[in-house]
Design a protein around this motif. Structure first.
Motif, PDB file in Angstrom:
ATOM      1  N   LEU A  89     -35.973 -20.220  30.885  1.00 24.65           N
ATOM      2  CA  LEU A  89     -35.752 -21.665  30.895  1.00 24.65           C
ATOM      3  C   LEU A  89     -35.060 -22.137  32.174  1.00 24.65           C
ATOM      4  O   LEU A  89     -34.723 -23.315  32.290  1.00 24.65           O
ATOM      5  N   SER A 125     -36.944 -20.325  22.903  1.00 22.20           N
ATOM      6  CA  SER A 125     -36.504 -19.200  23.739  1.00 22.20           C
ATOM      7  C   SER A 125     -35.609 -18.195  23.015  1.00 22.20           C
ATOM      8  O   SER A 125     -35.129 -17.248  23.626  1.00 22.20           O
ATOM      9  N   ILE A 167     -42.870 -30.334  21.113  1.00 13.89           N
ATOM     10  CA  ILE A 167     -41.950 -29.292  20.664  1.00 13.89           C
ATOM     11  C   ILE A 167     -41.018 -29.802  19.570  1.00 13.89           C
ATOM     12  O   ILE A 167     -40.233 -29.035  19.010  1.00 13.89           O
ATOM     13  N   PRO A 224     -40.940 -23.118  24.914  1.00 13.21           N
ATOM     14  CA  PRO A 224     -39.670 -23.823  24.716  1.00 13.21           C
ATOM     15  C   PRO A 224     -38.794 -23.168  23.650  1.00 13.21           C
ATOM     16  O   PRO A 224     -37.590 -23.397  23.605  1.00 13.21           O
TER      17      PRO A 224
END
Length: 209
Positions: A142, A165, A195, A163
């Motif tokens: 990220l 993570s 997301i 996204p």
């Protein structure tokens, strides 16, 4: 290739970029696994003055940590040892302290080291796989500045960073892997367009919680 997962190379704990960046995050008075973004945010305000010292705690070419400076793998907190404090010759920042240029310099240096490591890994991945697209996962993935360098260097034609993570991403990946192994068709052309999944909450419900 062709929907299969093939392991080409691994680096094993504790030799982790996440541990390296997380330890510096702690040294700067922030919370590991949560506030690494603040280190990335401080980096542009500092100068690269600690890279020579930080190169002693992580070997960019071998992707190895010098365990003299780390204790995360021993289950100890903070993740860094007193040796790091001696090496940097500055005191760890208290999380209630105001912004200070010297700590921004440390953030800039750590960011520089991280970017060098990620570029090396990206080039290595390209050489090993021969593929033109790269997918990344995990907290270090990220780091937007480091990812931008991968695109800038034109190592891959396309880059995707999930996204999710943390454990959420592991759950999604495991579910997709098991589904495919059991004959369920996974849409290869599926694209993440939003997301913000799951139940929505109104301002009223949040206030009442």
């Amino acid at each position: 290739h062709k929907g299969q997962t093939n392991l080409l190379k691994s680096y094993y704990l504790p030799h982790s970029l996440g541990i390296f960046y997380g330890a510096i995050t702690q040294f700067l008075g922030f919370m590991q696994h949560d506030e690494e973004w603040k280190v990335m945010g401080w980096a542009p305000y500092g100068k690269n003055l600690f890279s020579d010292k930080l190169s002693k705690i992580i070997n960019i070419e071998k992707h190895e940590l010098n365990l003299k400076y780390f204790q995360c793998h021993k289950g100890l907190f903070p993740w860094y040892t007193e040796e790091l404090t001696k090496l940097l010759a500055i005191k760890p920042r208290d999380n209630k302290s105001d912004f200070s240029p010297i700590y921004a310099d440390l953030a800039a240096s750590a960011q520089d080291i991280l970017e060098s490591c990620i570029l090396k890994l990206a080039k290595e991945s390209k050489e090993l796989s021969g593929l033109n697209k790269l997918a990344m996962a995990g907290g270090v993935a990220l780091n937007g500045k480091a990812n931008g360098n991968i695109l800038k260097e034109s190592i891959f034609e396309d880059l995707f960073v999930t996204p999710a993570s943390a454990d959420d991403g592991s759950a999604v990946g495991a579910a997709l892997w098991v589904a495919e192994k059991n004959g369920f068709k996974v849409d290869k052309n599926f694209k993440t367009r939003n997301i913000y999944l799951g139940k929505s909450y109104s301002i009223k419900s949040c206030s009442e919680a």
